[in-house]
Design an enzyme around this catalytic site. Structure first.
Site, PDB file in Angstrom:
ATOM      1  N   HIS A  94      -0.232  -0.810  17.133  1.00 36.12           N
ATOM      2  CA  HIS A  94      -0.314   0.622  17.460  1.00 36.12           C
ATOM      3  C   HIS A  94       0.825   1.062  18.363  1.00 36.12           C
ATOM      4  O   HIS A  94       0.912   2.223  18.738  1.00 36.12           O
ATOM      5  CB  HIS A  94      -1.662   0.933  18.122  1.00 36.12           C
ATOM      6  CG  HIS A  94      -2.814   0.625  17.213  1.00 36.12           C
ATOM      7  ND1 HIS A  94      -3.436  -0.593  17.197  1.00 36.12           N
ATOM      8  CD2 HIS A  94      -3.407   1.358  16.246  1.00 36.12           C
ATOM      9  CE1 HIS A  94      -4.378  -0.590  16.278  1.00 36.12           C
ATOM     10  NE2 HIS A  94      -4.378   0.575  15.685  1.00 36.12           N
ATOM     11  N   GLU A 112       0.811  -1.235   0.000  1.00 35.80           N
ATOM     12  CA  GLU A 112       0.000   0.000   0.000  1.00 35.80           C
ATOM     13  C   GLU A 112       0.840   1.280   0.000  1.00 35.80           C
ATOM     14  O   GLU A 112       0.426   2.316   0.539  1.00 35.80           O
ATOM     15  CB  GLU A 112      -1.013  -0.002   1.160  1.00 35.80           C
ATOM     16  CG  GLU A 112      -1.970  -1.192   1.100  1.00 35.80           C
ATOM     17  CD  GLU A 112      -3.041  -1.197   2.204  1.00 35.80           C
ATOM     18  OE1 GLU A 112      -3.372  -0.131   2.729  1.00 35.80           O
ATOM     19  OE2 GLU A 112      -3.533  -2.297   2.513  1.00 35.80           O
TER      20      GLU A 112
HETATM   21  C1  LIG Z   1      -6.558   2.382  10.338  1.00 35.47           C
HETATM   22  N1  LIG Z   1      -7.020   3.626  10.838  1.00 35.47           N
HETATM   23  C2  LIG Z   1      -7.536   4.589   9.996  1.00 35.47           C
HETATM   24  C3  LIG Z   1      -8.620   5.363  10.449  1.00 35.47           C
HETATM   25  N2  LIG Z   1      -9.157   6.307   9.648  1.00 35.47           N
HETATM   26  C4  LIG Z   1      -8.655   6.510   8.422  1.00 35.47           C
HETATM   27  N3  LIG Z   1      -9.191   7.434   7.631  1.00 35.47           N
HETATM   28  N4  LIG Z   1      -7.597   5.804   7.958  1.00 35.47           N
HETATM   29  C5  LIG Z   1      -7.026   4.846   8.709  1.00 35.47           C
HETATM   30  O1  LIG Z   1      -6.066   4.225   8.257  1.00 35.47           O
HETATM   31  N5  LIG Z   1      -9.134   5.143  11.662  1.00 35.47           N
HETATM   32  C6  LIG Z   1      -8.724   4.070  12.514  1.00 35.47           C
HETATM   33  C7  LIG Z   1      -7.366   3.592  12.253  1.00 35.47           C
HETATM   34  C8  LIG Z   1      -6.334   4.346  13.053  1.00 35.47           C
HETATM   35  N6  LIG Z   1      -6.213   5.691  12.627  1.00 35.47           N
HETATM   36  C9  LIG Z   1      -5.167   6.150  11.904  1.00 35.47           C
HETATM   37  C10 LIG Z   1      -5.285   7.429  11.471  1.00 35.47           C
HETATM   38  C11 LIG Z   1      -4.222   8.033  10.807  1.00 35.47           C
HETATM   39  C12 LIG Z   1      -3.077   7.336  10.561  1.00 35.47           C
HETATM   40  C13 LIG Z   1      -1.918   7.995   9.910  1.00 35.47           C
HETATM   41  O2  LIG Z   1      -0.915   7.379   9.723  1.00 35.47           O
HETATM   42  N7  LIG Z   1      -1.997   9.289   9.602  1.00 35.47           N
HETATM   43  C14 LIG Z   1      -0.884  10.021   9.078  1.00 35.47           C
HETATM   44  C15 LIG Z   1      -1.270  10.805   7.857  1.00 35.47           C
HETATM   45  C16 LIG Z   1      -1.528   9.923   6.690  1.00 35.47           C
HETATM   46  C17 LIG Z   1      -1.577  10.718   5.397  1.00 35.47           C
HETATM   47  O3  LIG Z   1      -2.634  11.118   4.990  1.00 35.47           O
HETATM   48  N8  LIG Z   1      -0.445  11.001   4.819  1.00 35.47           N
HETATM   49  C18 LIG Z   1      -0.337  11.801   3.615  1.00 35.47           C
HETATM   50  C19 LIG Z   1       0.243  13.146   3.950  1.00 35.47           C
HETATM   51  C20 LIG Z   1       1.501  12.983   4.703  1.00 35.47           C
HETATM   52  C21 LIG Z   1       2.089  14.293   5.198  1.00 35.47           C
HETATM   53  O4  LIG Z   1       1.946  14.617   6.343  1.00 35.47           O
HETATM   54  N9  LIG Z   1       2.776  14.985   4.341  1.00 35.47           N
HETATM   55  C22 LIG Z   1       3.507  16.142   4.752  1.00 35.47           C
HETATM   56  C23 LIG Z   1       4.640  16.345   3.792  1.00 35.47           C
HETATM   57  C24 LIG Z   1       5.493  15.080   3.740  1.00 35.47           C
HETATM   58  C25 LIG Z   1       6.938  15.333   3.552  1.00 35.47           C
HETATM   59  O5  LIG Z   1       7.334  16.092   2.690  1.00 35.47           O
HETATM   60  O6  LIG Z   1       7.688  14.730   4.335  1.00 35.47           O
HETATM   61  C26 LIG Z   1       2.561  17.314   4.839  1.00 35.47           C
HETATM   62  O7  LIG Z   1       1.451  17.226   4.273  1.00 35.47           O
HETATM   63  O8  LIG Z   1       2.913  18.272   5.506  1.00 35.47           O
HETATM   64  C27 LIG Z   1       0.561  11.088   2.613  1.00 35.47           C
HETATM   65  O9  LIG Z   1       1.163  10.086   2.976  1.00 35.47           O
HETATM   66  O10 LIG Z   1       0.627  11.545   1.467  1.00 35.47           O
HETATM   67  C28 LIG Z   1      -0.380  10.947  10.151  1.00 35.47           C
HETATM   68  O11 LIG Z   1       0.809  11.307  10.030  1.00 35.47           O
HETATM   69  O12 LIG Z   1      -1.121  11.354  11.059  1.00 35.47           O
HETATM   70  C29 LIG Z   1      -2.960   6.028  10.977  1.00 35.47           C
HETATM   71  C30 LIG Z   1      -4.016   5.425  11.646  1.00 35.47           C
HETATM   72  N1  LIG Z   2      -5.330  -2.487   4.635  1.00 39.76           N
HETATM   73  C1  LIG Z   2      -5.238  -1.428   5.618  1.00 39.76           C
HETATM   74  C2  LIG Z   2      -6.201  -1.659   6.723  1.00 39.76           C
HETATM   75  C3  LIG Z   2      -6.028  -0.770   7.881  1.00 39.76           C
HETATM   76  S1  LIG Z   2      -7.393  -0.717   8.881  1.00 39.76           S
HETATM   77  C4  LIG Z   2      -3.836  -1.354   6.131  1.00 39.76           C
HETATM   78  O1  LIG Z   2      -3.186  -2.375   6.155  1.00 39.76           O
HETATM   79  O2  LIG Z   2      -3.377  -0.293   6.516  1.00 39.76           O
END
Ligand SMILES: CN1c2c(nc(N)[nH]c2=O)NC[C@@H]1CNc1ccc(C(=O)N[C@@H](CCC(=O)N[C@@H](CCC(=O)N[C@@H](CCC(=O)O)C(=O)O)C(=O)O)C(=O)O)cc1
Ligand SMILES: N[C@@H](CCS)C(=O)O
Ligand SMILES: [Zn+2]
Length: 760
Positions: free
Chosen positions: A693, A482
């Site tokens: 986690h 992914e």
């Molecule tokens: C599995 N879970 C999820 C939930 N909800 C979702 N919508 N998705 C899920 O996977 N709920 C239950 C569970 C646990 N919850 C989470 C929630 C969030 C994360 C997580 O890892 N969040 C990341 C952000 C992910 C993302 O969108 N990344 C983007 C943007 C990344 C970024 O910050 N970019 C920077 C620039 C980067 C650089 O230059 O270095 C910016 O924008 O400033 C991406 O990858 O493109 C988090 O960091 O919070 C996990 C489980």
């Molecule tokens: N296929 C997803 C599920 C998270 S809930 C993952 O592996 O991140």
């Protein structure tokens, strides 16, 4: 003439808190630097609230990780194993939140659970028989002092004793009721300390009273508050509820000595009826939750004013409030500079909601008709893009479109033959670590610094590497990792027609982790294949099966901001048809195992049992079934759910008719397994054998023990071995070490099983 919010986002408009806490965890900044950043964020929130004209500045809603964990620490509800680490208070707090592993010491994190029906997660307070509940901290009071230095009207908030006891876990003999006196005594001490400040209101949050309540629950609630409110206090007390109505306990609430009651008139379907029929006491203030704290749409002032007019209160005892904390919405629509103005005009995030409260106040109390008319114009112009072909496809669906054949038991035989997997097949949930280089690659592509080919080349390299790694590690069913996904929902939204996206609209999910939910704006359909190229590429690299990886319709819907002009059933069915197209395409291209994640299925289960089927499962389960109903019997459909809090709906989970399901189990001590057995669960299961986690690495012995526990309850031919969720938030070193232990624990178990067979 007053307005109120229940709480405010705290991660910072630019996710400053995320960056700061993660730097602190890496040792890049110290505690003072972290505290300074946090203070800056609180100050900014308070200033913003003051400028908007909000009556009371909200304090007590900030947290470094989670408010319930803060409360537990404030009340000394800290399990001994964390105290024994002999860390400073902040690090003890983070050890409970994230687990701890250093210098030979290894302690798991506390369980993380969904906060009611939201995508926010809290840490479960753990009481054991030696827990000595007492007031043991002072951040609440320090914040109050800081706010009062700059602002005159200040309130603070605290999760209430009943909700604490309802959500807590009791590991010993003593149960909630046994702890109630000590908990009340500690809250009385909080009252004493609060008396030293010029506090306007104390908001006590008791969302747990919107669940179905038993007579015992009601008795406990009354006992707690009769005692607590007898403590002298020079501030007013508002008993705040949200996410539902208080039908089981309203009679008691109005009898008790609260100065205010906060009721939710949006998610609380019966709230209006209750206050209409039973009246509202003139000597209490009604904090009327009429401005949606969860959605991102402009408030319709006409509808809200009409609602307010129906309330049996006078101007003197009415406060216009949000329906819940604004924690669940992003900060500021103005940051969305690239969003089309015709869409943007319909949006309202936390900052805009503050202004809306002010407008409603001006309209309701001062008769500002101009604001009403201006607002009506926005609603007169709203146009969600319609797709008549999609609408027809939904209308034409027949019952048989939702049924897969042959029945699961027959498919199981065919699939066992096709895949010929070893006992206890090993797999992962899908994502591998989204390391800095992965995020940077995507960020550079977004900024136009690299082209699509370069972006894809990087991802292909990552896929190649992780397929090889999984083969070498000895996994049976592989994943592509992914790497191309920013988020499992946002990514699919980006590839489906009908969604729009934000750039900075982050919402906290847990701790330092946030999501940027896409917005469902029009009718949804699949315009092009989404994951086919990636999955077929990954499959071309190995002879082992690689799972096609999709997000299911209920999860896409639940983790997006939904439109409100059509029903959830209609919206989710549109998404289901789009994902069905993708499933069939994957199958056509030779992908034999397809995982359709329904991580969020449990999340939006209504809080009251009477609503479970009629309001939700009756459309959510068919939506999932629709997605996979047309695949061949030999194609294996997996699903995955985060968090295993589905003890009561096991038949509904089985009715999804998937072939295999994986879910969280390790943090909730495998209790779900008993329920699966009891309910004769037919779907093959992969109860997560370790908690992803936390950065902590589980040993082979530990995982082996977990597999043993699972096999004590479930037949071996039904069990898969996997972690409890995707690995995207983890680092590579800890991930690889943990997964290697998982494979060796499985191999050890297989050897033991075959030895036993030989012996027999
Ligand atoms: C599995 N879970 C999820 C939930 N909800 C979702 N919508 N998705 C899920 O996977 N709920 C239950 C569970 C646990 N919850 C989470 C929630 C969030 C994360 C997580 O890892 N969040 C990341 C952000 C992910 C993302 O969108 N990344 C983007 C943007 C990344 C970024 O910050 N970019 C920077 C620039 C980067 C650089 O230059 O270095 C910016 O924008 O400033 C991406 O990858 O493109 C988090 O960091 O919070 C996990 C489980
Ligand atoms: N296929 C997803 C599920 C998270 S809930 C993952 O592996 O991140
Ligand atoms: Zn998950």
């Amino acid at each position: 003439m007053s307005t109120n919010i229940i709480g405010f986002p705290r991660i910072g408009e630019n996710r400053e808190l995320k960056r700061a806490t993660e730097k602190y965890w890496k040792g890049e900044i110290d505690q003072d630097q972290l505290n300074d950043i946090a203070d800056g964020l609180k100050d900014k929130n308070w200033q913003k609230q003051a400028e908007s004209g909000l009556t009371w500045i909200a304090t007590g809603d900030f947290s470094y990780f989670d408010n319930l964990l803060d409360l537990a620490n404030l009340l000394n509800i800290i399990p001994k194993r964390y105290k024994d680490l002999k860390l400073n208070p902040l690090d003890t707090y983070f050890a409970q939140a994230r687990g701890y592993q250093s210098e030979g010491k290894s302690v798991k994190a506390l369980p993380l659970k969904k906060w009611f029906n939201t995508n926010y997660h809290y840490l479960v307070p753990e009481f054991d028989d030696d827990t000595e509940v007492r007031l043991a901290g002072d951040t609440l009071f320090q914040d109050l002092t800081k706010a009062l230095k700059k602002h005159k009207n200040v309130k603070t908030s605290l999760i209430g004793p009943f909700t604490l006891l309802k959500l807590g876990h009791f590991s010993g003999e003593k149960q909630a009721r046994n702890f109630a006196p000590a908990v009340v005594a500690a809250y009385k001490d909080i009252f004493k300390k609060l008396n030293e400040h010029q506090l306007a209101w104390l908001q006590i949050d008791e969302p747990a009273i919107v669940f179905d309540l038993s007579d015992d629950d009601r008795a406990l609630f009354k006992e707690i508050y009769k005692d607590l409110l007898s403590e002298k206090h020079n501030f007013k007390v508002n008993l705040q509820t949200y996410f539902g109505d208080v039908r089981d306990i309203y009679d008691d609430l109005i009898e008790l000595d609260f100065d205010g009651l906060g009721l939710d008139f949006l998610e609380g379907k019966e709230s209006l009826d209750i206050v209409g029929k039973k009246g509202f006491p003139a000597d209490k203030v009604l904090f009327a939750g009429v401005l949606n704290g969860k959605n991102i749409w402009r408030n319709n002032y006409t509808a809200t004013i009409n609602l307010l007019k129906k309330l049996p209160v006078t101007e003197d005892n009415l406060v216009i409030s949000t329906s819940c904390s604004l924690l669940h919405v992003p900060y500021n629509v103005d940051n969305e500079t690239e969003l089309a103005s015709d869409i943007k005009q319909h949006l309202s995030f936390a900052y805009q909601k503050l202004n809306e409260l002010n407008d409603l106040n001006a309209i309701y109390f001062d008769g500002h008709k101009d604001k009403l008319d201006e607002n009506q114009k926005v609603f007169d112009n709203i146009q969600h893009p319609a797709d008549t072909a999609v609408q027809k496809r939904v209308q034409d669906l027949k019952d048989s479109d939702f049924v897969r054949s042959p029945e699961r038991a027959k498919r199981e035989v065919l699939q066992k033959k096709r895949f010929n997997l070893p006992e206890l097949p090993t797999t992962t949930i899908g994502s591998f670590p989204q390391t800095k280089d992965v995020r940077e690659n995507r960020s550079r592509f977004r900024k136009g610094e690299i082209n699509r080919e370069q972006y894809q080349e990087f991802i292909d390299e990552k896929i190649k590497r992780i397929i090889k790694w999984q083969e070498e590690a000895g996994f049976d069913v592989l994943v592509h990792g992914e790497y191309e996904r920013n988020d499992m929902v946002e990514y699919f939204g980006e590839n489906l027609a009908g969604f729009v996206f934000t750039k900075k609209a982050w919402v906290q999910s847990y701790g330092s982790r946030a999501v940027k939910p896409p917005i469902i704006w029009g009718d949804v359909s699949r315009k092009h294949p989404i994951s086919v190229a990636t999955s077929t590429y990954a499959q071309s690299l190995t002879d082992k099966p690689v799972k096609g990886m999709l997000t299911g319709p209920v999860t896409i819907f639940n983790w997006s901001f939904p439109r409100e002009d059509i029903s959830p059933k209609e919206s989710v069915t549109q998404i289901a048809l789009a994902i069905q197209d993708e499933v069939l395409d994957l199958e056509k291209h030779g992908i034999a195992i397809i995982q359709i994640d329904e991580a969020a299925l449990r999340e939006k289960l209504p809080l009251r049992k009477t609503d479970w089927y009629s309001q939700y499962l009756d459309w959510a389960v068919p939506a999932f079934k629709l997605v996979h109903s047309r695949v061949q019997p030999e194609t294996q459909i997996h699903t995955h759910m985060c968090y295993s809090e589905f003890n009561d709906i096991i038949p509904a989970i089985d009715a999804l008719d998937a072939d295999v399901i994986s879910f969280e189990a390790s943090r909730s001590d495998l209790s779900i397994i008993d329920e699966l057995k009891k309910n004769h669960f037919e779907t093959e299961v992969g109860p997560g054998v370790y908690d992803i986690h936390s950065p902590r690495i589980p040993s082979t012995d530990e995982i082996h023990g977990i597999i043993q526990k699972i096999l004590a309850k479930l037949p071996v031919d039904k069990v898969w071995v996997n972690p409890d969720c995707g690995l995207k938030t983890r680092g590579e070193a800890e991930t690889f070490a943990s997964l290697e232990n998982l494979v060796s624990a499985t191999k050890q178990t297989r050897a033991e099983l075959s030895e036993n067979l030989v012996k027999e």
